[in-house]
Design a protein around this motif. Structure first.
Motif, PDB file in Angstrom:
ATOM      1  N   GLN A   1       0.849  -1.188   0.000  1.00  0.00           N
ATOM      2  CA  GLN A   1       0.000   0.000   0.000  1.00  0.00           C
ATOM      3  C   GLN A   1       0.886   1.240   0.000  1.00  0.00           C
ATOM      4  N   PRO A   2       0.404   2.360  -0.552  1.00  0.00           N
ATOM      5  CA  PRO A   2       1.249   3.552  -0.649  1.00  0.00           C
ATOM      6  C   PRO A   2       1.567   4.137   0.733  1.00  0.00           C
ATOM      7  N   PRO A   3       2.792   4.730   0.859  1.00  0.00           N
ATOM      8  CA  PRO A   3       3.828   4.834  -0.177  1.00  0.00           C
ATOM      9  C   PRO A   3       4.620   3.539  -0.305  1.00  0.00           C
ATOM     10  N   SER A   4       4.980   3.194  -1.547  1.00  0.00           N
ATOM     11  CA  SER A   4       5.724   1.970  -1.806  1.00  0.00           C
ATOM     12  C   SER A   4       6.648   2.216  -2.989  1.00  0.00           C
ATOM     13  N   PHE A   5       7.171   1.152  -3.569  1.00  0.00           N
ATOM     14  CA  PHE A   5       8.069   1.309  -4.714  1.00  0.00           C
ATOM     15  C   PHE A   5       8.106   0.021  -5.526  1.00  0.00           C
ATOM     16  N   ASP A   6       8.555   0.168  -6.767  1.00  0.00           N
ATOM     17  CA  ASP A   6       8.781  -0.955  -7.665  1.00  0.00           C
ATOM     18  C   ASP A   6      10.292  -1.092  -7.824  1.00  0.00           C
ATOM     19  N   ALA A   7      10.809  -2.315  -7.679  1.00  0.00           N
ATOM     20  CA  ALA A   7      12.256  -2.523  -7.799  1.00  0.00           C
ATOM     21  C   ALA A   7      12.534  -3.909  -8.351  1.00  0.00           C
TER      22      ALA A   7
END
Length: 217
Positions: free
Chosen positions: A161-167
């Motif tokens: 859930q935000p805030p998050s990231f794609d890596a």
């Protein structure tokens, strides 16, 4: 129970079929992707996901491109993204293999990227297909562990859930990373520098892609 049966009987086969058809085609649209390579310079396309439909899937495919050397040369210089012709993302969700035209850009095509080619690409092999659940939350950062071959695997951050990231990180096989899911402590600040440092401390290096802007509050 009687009321449910009456309601079910009242739904015609045509209405039911139309409802299913609508669900299957609700992910039609423009689906941008970022490219990266493994250590053998195979080319992969990672769908640029968002929390909302029709983009709510983390998907990575191995792709085949006709002008491979040009694409590899651009990737050695920096980010390369592509924008395929509009299509139904459910074709990738169901791991379909198909060919489609796409525009190629150096940089992010929505953030000032420069168009350098247009060619057909083959979605050759599904590597990862996972839905995004906006309300998913874990105390740790969780990564999908995806084997590419006997020597290489991917660690792909499971978007929370935000805030998050794609890596996405390309890793070499070792004795420490055999589990299906891999976990790290959460960085206190979700900046590129803080995330990169936190992942490196967790043993995750060689990060090929990192995105935070699309997953803020």
């Amino acid at each position: 129970m009687l009321l449910i049966c009456v309601l079910l009987i009242g739904v015609s086969p045509q209405v039911f079929a139309e409802s299913q058809s609508h669900q299957m085609h609700q992910r039609y649209g423009a689906h941008g992707m970022v490219l990266f390579t493994d250590d053998q310079e195979n080319i992969y396309a990672s769908h640029l996901p968002l929390y909302s439909t029709p983009h709510d899937y983390q998907i990575i495919y191995q792709i085949i491109v006709p002008n491979e050397q040009q694409v590899l040369a651009e990737l050695r210089q920096g980010m390369v993204t592509l924008l395929p012709s509009k299509f139904d993302l459910n074709r990738l969700v169901t791991r379909e293999v198909f060919t489609i035209g796409a525009d190629f850009y150096t940089g992010h095509f929505e953030r000032g990227g420069i168009h350098f080619d247009k060619m057909k690409i083959d979605f050759h092999k599904a590597i990862l297909v996972e839905p995004i659940t906006r309300n998913y939350q874990s105390q740790n950062q969780v990564f999908y562990n995806v084997k590419l071959n006997n020597h290489t695997y991917l660690l792909v951050h499971k978007i929370q859930q935000p805030p998050s990231f794609d890596a996405i990180a390309v890793m070499q096989n070792d004795k420490e990373h055999k589990q299906t899911m891999y976990q790290c402590n959460k960085p206190k600040i979700l900046s590129h520098v803080a995330i990169s440092n936190a992942l490196e401390q967790c043993g995750i290096k060689n990060i090929r892609y990192l995105e935070t802007q699309d997953f803020t509050l």
